[in-house]
Design a protein around this motif. Structure first.
Motif, PDB file in Angstrom:
ATOM      1  N   MET A 420       0.841  -1.192   0.000  1.00  8.98           N
ATOM      2  CA  MET A 420       0.000   0.000   0.000  1.00  8.98           C
ATOM      3  C   MET A 420       0.879   1.245   0.000  1.00  8.98           C
ATOM      4  O   MET A 420       1.866   1.315   0.730  1.00  8.98           O
ATOM      5  N   LEU A 421       0.500   2.204  -0.837  1.00 10.50           N
ATOM      6  CA  LEU A 421       1.202   3.486  -0.840  1.00 10.50           C
ATOM      7  C   LEU A 421       0.235   4.540  -0.355  1.00 10.50           C
ATOM      8  O   LEU A 421      -0.901   4.633  -0.822  1.00 10.50           O
ATOM      9  N   PHE A 422       0.717   5.325   0.607  1.00 12.33           N
ATOM     10  CA  PHE A 422      -0.145   6.303   1.245  1.00 12.33           C
ATOM     11  C   PHE A 422       0.337   7.716   0.931  1.00 12.33           C
ATOM     12  O   PHE A 422       1.510   8.039   1.089  1.00 12.33           O
ATOM     13  N   LEU A 423      -0.607   8.532   0.441  1.00 10.00           N
ATOM     14  CA  LEU A 423      -0.302   9.946   0.244  1.00 10.00           C
ATOM     15  C   LEU A 423      -1.583  10.710   0.527  1.00 10.00           C
ATOM     16  O   LEU A 423      -2.594  10.508  -0.139  1.00 10.00           O
ATOM     17  N   ASN A 424      -1.521  11.575   1.529  1.00  6.61           N
ATOM     18  CA  ASN A 424      -2.754  12.240   1.930  1.00  6.61           C
ATOM     19  C   ASN A 424      -3.025  13.472   1.061  1.00  6.61           C
ATOM     20  O   ASN A 424      -3.112  14.593   1.548  1.00  6.61           O
ATOM     21  N   ARG A 425      -3.120  13.242  -0.218  1.00  5.32           N
ATOM     22  CA  ARG A 425      -3.396  14.353  -1.131  1.00  5.32           C
ATOM     23  C   ARG A 425      -4.194  13.840  -2.316  1.00  5.32           C
ATOM     24  O   ARG A 425      -3.719  12.995  -3.073  1.00  5.32           O
ATOM     25  N   ARG A 426      -5.394  14.353  -2.445  1.00 10.59           N
ATOM     26  CA  ARG A 426      -6.275  13.905  -3.516  1.00 10.59           C
ATOM     27  C   ARG A 426      -5.804  14.462  -4.860  1.00 10.59           C
ATOM     28  O   ARG A 426      -5.045  15.415  -4.905  1.00 10.59           O
ATOM     29  N   GLY A 427      -6.310  13.845  -5.925  1.00  7.43           N
ATOM     30  CA  GLY A 427      -6.067  14.370  -7.257  1.00  7.43           C
ATOM     31  C   GLY A 427      -4.742  13.932  -7.846  1.00  7.43           C
ATOM     32  O   GLY A 427      -4.083  13.014  -7.353  1.00  7.43           O
ATOM     33  N   TYR A 428      -4.351  14.609  -8.943  1.00  7.88           N
ATOM     34  CA  TYR A 428      -3.148  14.242  -9.673  1.00  7.88           C
ATOM     35  C   TYR A 428      -1.957  15.091  -9.250  1.00  7.88           C
ATOM     36  O   TYR A 428      -0.880  14.577  -8.954  1.00  7.88           O
ATOM     37  N   ALA A 429      -2.173  16.406  -9.245  1.00  3.11           N
ATOM     38  CA  ALA A 429      -1.079  17.305  -8.868  1.00  3.11           C
ATOM     39  C   ALA A 429      -1.653  18.522  -8.151  1.00  3.11           C
ATOM     40  O   ALA A 429      -2.675  19.062  -8.571  1.00  3.11           O
ATOM     41  N   ARG A 530      -7.886 -10.610  -2.138  1.00  3.24           N
ATOM     42  CA  ARG A 530      -6.618 -10.594  -2.882  1.00  3.24           C
ATOM     43  C   ARG A 530      -6.833 -10.408  -4.375  1.00  3.24           C
ATOM     44  O   ARG A 530      -6.072 -10.939  -5.188  1.00  3.24           O
ATOM     45  N   GLU A 531      -7.828  -9.635  -4.719  1.00  2.00           N
ATOM     46  CA  GLU A 531      -8.033  -9.290  -6.126  1.00  2.00           C
ATOM     47  C   GLU A 531      -7.274  -8.006  -6.472  1.00  2.00           C
ATOM     48  O   GLU A 531      -7.318  -7.542  -7.606  1.00  2.00           O
ATOM     49  N   ILE A 532      -6.621  -7.434  -5.469  1.00  2.00           N
ATOM     50  CA  ILE A 532      -5.836  -6.208  -5.638  1.00  2.00           C
ATOM     51  C   ILE A 532      -4.419  -6.505  -5.151  1.00  2.00           C
ATOM     52  O   ILE A 532      -4.243  -7.188  -4.146  1.00  2.00           O
ATOM     53  N   ASP A 533      -3.407  -5.976  -5.886  1.00  2.00           N
ATOM     54  CA  ASP A 533      -2.016  -6.162  -5.454  1.00  2.00           C
ATOM     55  C   ASP A 533      -1.466  -4.921  -4.770  1.00  2.00           C
ATOM     56  O   ASP A 533      -0.766  -5.009  -3.772  1.00  2.00           O
ATOM     57  N   ILE A 534      -1.770  -3.751  -5.344  1.00  6.17           N
ATOM     58  CA  ILE A 534      -1.221  -2.515  -4.792  1.00  6.17           C
ATOM     59  C   ILE A 534      -2.354  -1.524  -4.556  1.00  6.17           C
ATOM     60  O   ILE A 534      -3.173  -1.272  -5.455  1.00  6.17           O
ATOM     61  N   ILE A 535      -2.385  -0.976  -3.357  1.00 13.88           N
ATOM     62  CA  ILE A 535      -3.394   0.013  -2.994  1.00 13.88           C
ATOM     63  C   ILE A 535      -2.698   1.366  -2.928  1.00 13.88           C
ATOM     64  O   ILE A 535      -1.639   1.486  -2.317  1.00 13.88           O
ATOM     65  N   VAL A 536      -3.281   2.354  -3.577  1.00 19.26           N
ATOM     66  CA  VAL A 536      -2.765   3.713  -3.471  1.00 19.26           C
ATOM     67  C   VAL A 536      -3.886   4.533  -2.864  1.00 19.26           C
ATOM     68  O   VAL A 536      -4.996   4.544  -3.404  1.00 19.26           O
ATOM     69  N   GLY A 537      -3.636   5.185  -1.712  1.00 23.16           N
ATOM     70  CA  GLY A 537      -4.769   5.841  -1.073  1.00 23.16           C
ATOM     71  C   GLY A 537      -4.428   7.048  -0.241  1.00 23.16           C
ATOM     72  O   GLY A 537      -3.280   7.281   0.138  1.00 23.16           O
ATOM     73  N   THR A 538      -5.477   7.840   0.018  1.00 22.24           N
ATOM     74  CA  THR A 538      -5.400   8.963   0.948  1.00 22.24           C
ATOM     75  C   THR A 538      -5.738   8.433   2.333  1.00 22.24           C
ATOM     76  O   THR A 538      -5.769   7.229   2.546  1.00 22.24           O
ATOM     77  N   GLN A 539      -6.087   9.334   3.271  1.00 20.99           N
ATOM     78  CA  GLN A 539      -6.293   8.883   4.642  1.00 20.99           C
ATOM     79  C   GLN A 539      -7.465   7.918   4.798  1.00 20.99           C
ATOM     80  O   GLN A 539      -7.617   7.321   5.863  1.00 20.99           O
ATOM     81  N   ILE A 540      -8.241   7.749   3.748  1.00 21.98           N
ATOM     82  CA  ILE A 540      -9.303   6.743   3.788  1.00 21.98           C
ATOM     83  C   ILE A 540      -8.738   5.383   4.177  1.00 21.98           C
ATOM     84  O   ILE A 540      -9.379   4.603   4.867  1.00 21.98           O
ATOM     85  N   VAL A 541      -7.503   5.106   3.756  1.00 18.82           N
ATOM     86  CA  VAL A 541      -6.934   3.779   4.006  1.00 18.82           C
ATOM     87  C   VAL A 541      -6.389   3.641   5.430  1.00 18.82           C
ATOM     88  O   VAL A 541      -6.031   2.544   5.854  1.00 18.82           O
ATOM     89  N   ALA A 542      -6.346   4.763   6.173  1.00 16.28           N
ATOM     90  CA  ALA A 542      -5.739   4.698   7.503  1.00 16.28           C
ATOM     91  C   ALA A 542      -6.663   4.053   8.525  1.00 16.28           C
ATOM     92  O   ALA A 542      -6.241   3.663   9.592  1.00 16.28           O
ATOM     93  N   LYS A 543      -7.938   3.979   8.214  1.00 14.41           N
ATOM     94  CA  LYS A 543      -8.911   3.531   9.201  1.00 14.41           C
ATOM     95  C   LYS A 543      -8.898   2.023   9.396  1.00 14.41           C
ATOM     96  O   LYS A 543      -8.424   1.288   8.553  1.00 14.41           O
ATOM     97  N   GLY A 544      -9.467   1.614  10.512  1.00 20.84           N
ATOM     98  CA  GLY A 544      -9.324   0.241  10.998  1.00 20.84           C
ATOM     99  C   GLY A 544      -9.810  -0.897  10.131  1.00 20.84           C
ATOM    100  O   GLY A 544     -10.814  -1.527  10.425  1.00 20.84           O
ATOM    101  N   HIS A 545      -9.109  -1.160   9.078  1.00 18.34           N
ATOM    102  CA  HIS A 545      -9.446  -2.330   8.276  1.00 18.34           C
ATOM    103  C   HIS A 545      -8.371  -3.388   8.430  1.00 18.34           C
ATOM    104  O   HIS A 545      -7.206  -3.070   8.513  1.00 18.34           O
ATOM    105  N   HIS A 546      -8.812  -4.627   8.439  1.00 18.78           N
ATOM    106  CA  HIS A 546      -7.861  -5.726   8.495  1.00 18.78           C
ATOM    107  C   HIS A 546      -7.642  -6.241   7.082  1.00 18.78           C
ATOM    108  O   HIS A 546      -8.566  -6.739   6.464  1.00 18.78           O
ATOM    109  N   PHE A 547      -6.439  -6.085   6.583  1.00 18.05           N
ATOM    110  CA  PHE A 547      -6.099  -6.688   5.300  1.00 18.05           C
ATOM    111  C   PHE A 547      -4.982  -7.681   5.581  1.00 18.05           C
ATOM    112  O   PHE A 547      -3.804  -7.300   5.639  1.00 18.05           O
TER     113      PHE A 547
END
Ligand SMILES: [Zn+2]
Ligand SMILES: [Zn+2]
Length: 725
Positions: A420-429, A530-547
């Motif tokens: 998982m790659l985390f960047l707390n910034r929406r959009g492209y640039a 496991r249908e996804i290999d790489i997750i790219v996300g904003t702070q949405i991904v920080a919340k309590g999910h078990h992967f």
């Protein structure tokens, strides 16, 4: 119920921006007890209101207008009415505006629609046919069904059922159209608790059993099983016949959480959040008022539900800034939840893996009781966290991921695991710049840059929502092909990932492509499967999910949150990155976390790498104490704004002159707000600082009540501000 023989007067609070209730006369024959929902005339209109108390006598009894109607609903509980008063006084809002928050369920005060169903009577029809017999056999289980259901289940025509109704073999009964609330089963437990969890749970249970106000901090690392522990407190409240409220940041209200609740209690709880349909809103509001809904899991506005007998509040992820309501009545739901518990005299549990500094200090001072869950539950170990010094290991030109992080991703994917790659910034640039003249494309209504969303082919203002197509030529100098995107957002990281790992299945998680809990669920399930290999996300991904297969987390720009001048910047960055790091390796596989940073020596990075949270918080607390910042002192933010810049500035100067002198209170400003223009309005800020023991509300009242605010100027007061924009 005794009939009150004589008309009398009551005061009625109306959910409009009114500071106080108005007196009305109760006509003979009507009973309007305290808390009753009533219809009263106001000017030419008829308004819903709540009986707030006896009449004040301020208006001559002969001139009082009458209460027109008393609605059929349980009266608003006294604790909720006192809560409305308390918040109004604390946040410096009119009481009517706060009351409005407690009435956000249109239709809840109207009688419920009923549907007609039928159940079997003793009488049998004179003539029994095989079709009729099938209906009788169906209905002999004693359950009531609609005519349609009976006909369908028995496989007969509607006419057969009608015949039985006419023969009085089927008797009509009224059934509510709404689904009932299942009763949580406190004995339906799926998982056994560890010794650490049991010990913590017994402390919580004891407080619920005592039934007095107490604030507990449930402090445990991600994966330590805090949820299972506070569920035991919920079970205890239920066993005592009380209702319980679990407050979550809206984004954490997922079906994964509801499933865990169901595993413990055998049914789903009632839900309260912004995605609810009107119909469901009405059902839950009413169910809570009538005591039928026993447990509510909700976002911050659930605090204003009319619980008939609330005995416990749990605030999960108590450190979350999302608990702060920033518009309208500005309040912090965590802090107000503590007030609600105090007014109702029952315990409250604040739960977090990264408690807020405020809460930690309150625990250190003995105001809150701290319950620590030291171990990670099960076999998972804490992830290993390392910093990548971007000065030493920079990415290639035009790229954002350092070679080391890329090779770690290769290895994780090679093992069949997820990254998982985390960047707390929406959009492209975040910025579009002209290479020829240096022009930066700004929002025409706000002092902020427009963010490119390449997927939507738009430039978007993240403050006001303004959108424009991406221009072909520079709007300033007209040069073509000269505009360049500067800096990365999640979409740009996803682009780099797609180029580097063309085979990988990628999911981008940000609020732009995920709307509402439903769409979150779909993606989260795909990740689990496991249908996804790489997750790219904003702070949405920080919340309590078990992967369970996620073992690698890369933080693309760990320094990002440190740039703003907010007093909680370091604390928030620490909390957010700690939470993101907690996503890695939650099952048997140990997780690894890499922080890309240009300041590996910063206290936040060092605390994350060493895992020494308490030392970091101690240093933060010492710094805040030195500066008299919260929780050691009080702050009030005041933003005044106007479409007319000159008027805003003129009035700001007047305001500054009118600020009363008071020992222990200092007024900073006016200064242009960091977001100096928003939606076309010029904004200026004051910051009021006071010592903790000062009644800063009284000070603000004295100041604000002396002002004559021009119609074009708006003033927003934010007690305990979290946003300094
Ligand atoms: Zn240009
Ligand atoms: Zn804007």
């Amino acid at each position: 119920m005794p009939i009150d023989p004589s008309p009398r007067s009551v005061s009625v609070l109306i959910p409009l921006a009114l500071p106080a209730p108005y007196d009305y006369e109760v006509p003979a024959g009507l009973i309007a007890e305290e808390g009753a929902y009533v219809i009263v005339p106001l000017g030419a209109q008829q308004m819903l209101g709540v009986v707030w108390g006896p009449g004040t006598g301020e208006v001559d009894a002969k001139r009082l207008k009458p209460v027109l109607e008393v609605l059929d609903a349980p009266p608003m509980p006294a604790a909720l009415r006192r809560f409305v008063d308390w918040i109004a006084a604390y946040t410096l809002n009119p009481r009517g505006s706060v009351l409005r928050l407690a009435l956000r369920a249109p239709g809840a005060l109207e009688p419920q629609r009923m549907r007609t169903a039928y159940r079997l009577a003793d009488a049998r029809p004179a003539r029994m046919t095989p079709a009729r017999l099938r209906v009788v056999e169906r209905a002999s289980d004693g359950f009531a069904r609609t005519a349609r259901e009976l006909a369908e289940e028995a496989g007969v025509s509607d006419g057969v059922v009608r015949g039985l109704i006419e023969a009085a073999s089927l008797l009509p009964v009224d059934l509510p159209t709404e689904a009932p609330f299942p009763e949580p089963d406190i004995g339906a437990r799926e998982k056994a608790l560890s010794p650490e969890q049991s010990a913590a749970a017994s402390v919580l249970r004891a407080r619920v059993e005592a039934g007095r106000f107490a604030t507990l901090l449930l402090d445990g690392v991600t994966g330590s099983g805090k949820t299972e522990v506070y569920f035991e407190a919920v079970a205890e409240a239920l066993a005592r016949g009380k209702q319980a409220l679990i407050l979550l940041p809206e984004i954490a209200l997922t079906s994964q959480f509801l499933d865990r609740f169901e595993a413990r209690f055998g049914c789903k709880p009632a839900e309260w959040h912004s995605e609810l349909s009107q119909r469901e809103r009405r059902r839950v509001w009413r169910g809570v008022a009538e005591g039928r809904a026993r447990v509510v899991v909700g976002a911050r506005s659930a605090l204003f539900l009319p619980f008939s007998d609330l005995g416990l509040i749990v605030v999960d992820e108590e450190h979350e800034a999302a608990f702060k309501q920033e518009e309208g009545v500005i309040y912090h739901a965590r802090d107000m939840a503590v007030v609600r518990a105090s007014l109702g005299d029952f315990p409250i549990v604040l739960s977090s893996a990264t408690p807020s500094l405020e809460t930690v200090v309150n625990a250190q001072l003995g105001r809150y009781e701290r319950v620590v869950l030291p171990e990670r539950h099960g076999t998972a170990e804490l992830p290993e966290i390392a910093a990548i010094d971007m000065r030493e290991e920079p990415p290639e030109r035009g790229r954002w991921l350092s070679p080391r992080l890329v090779s770690e991703i290769v290895e994780a994917l090679g093992r069949g695991e997820q990254a998982m790659l985390f960047l707390n910034r929406r959009g492209y640039a975040p910025l579009t710049l002209c290479r020829t003249c240096g022009h930066r494309i700004e929002c025409p209504q706000c002092s902020s840059w427009l963010v490119e969303h390449r997927f939507r082919r738009e430039l978007v203002c993240h403050h006001c929502g303004y959108t424009a197509p991406v221009p072909k030529a520079c709007p300033s100098c007209g040069a073509e092909e000269a505009l360049v995107a500067c800096g990365p957002g999640v979409e740009r990281i996803a682009e780099e990932i797609a180029e580097r790992f063309p085979e990988a299945r990628i999911a981008v998680l940000s609020s732009d492509n995920l709307r509402g809990p439903q769409s979150h669920e779909e993606v989260f399930r795909a990740i689990e499967a496991r249908e996804i290999d790489i997750i790219v996300g904003t702070q949405i991904v920080a919340k309590g999910h078990h992967f369970p297969w996620l073992t690698l987390v890369g933080v693309v720009d760990a320094d990002l949150g440190l740039e703003n001048g907010d007093l909680r910047a370091a604390e928030r960055t620490f909390q957010l990155l700690q939470q993101v790091a907690g996503r890695a390796g939650r099952a048997e596989r140990r997780g690894r976390v890499f922080l890309q940073t240009y300041m590996p020596e910063h206290g936040v990075m060092r605390a994350l790498v060493s895992g020494d949270r308490d030392r970091f918080l101690d240093r933060e607390a010492a710094a805040r104490e030195r500066l008299g910042h919260p929780p050691f002192g009080r702050l009030v933010g005041v933003v005044l704004s106007s479409e007319n810049a000159a008027q805003a500035q003129k009035f700001a100067r007047e305001m500054a002159r009118a600020a009363p002198q008071a020992e222990g209170v200092s007024v900073l400003g006016p200064a242009p707000a960091p977001l100096a223009m928003l939606r076309g309005r010029t904004r200026l800020r004051f910051l009021v600082k006071s010592a903790r023991n000062i009644n800063v509300q009284a000070y603000m009242q004295a100041w604000l009540s002396a002002l004559k605010v021009p119609g074009s100027v708006r003033i927003a007061v934010d007690v305990d501000p979290y946003s300094f924009l």
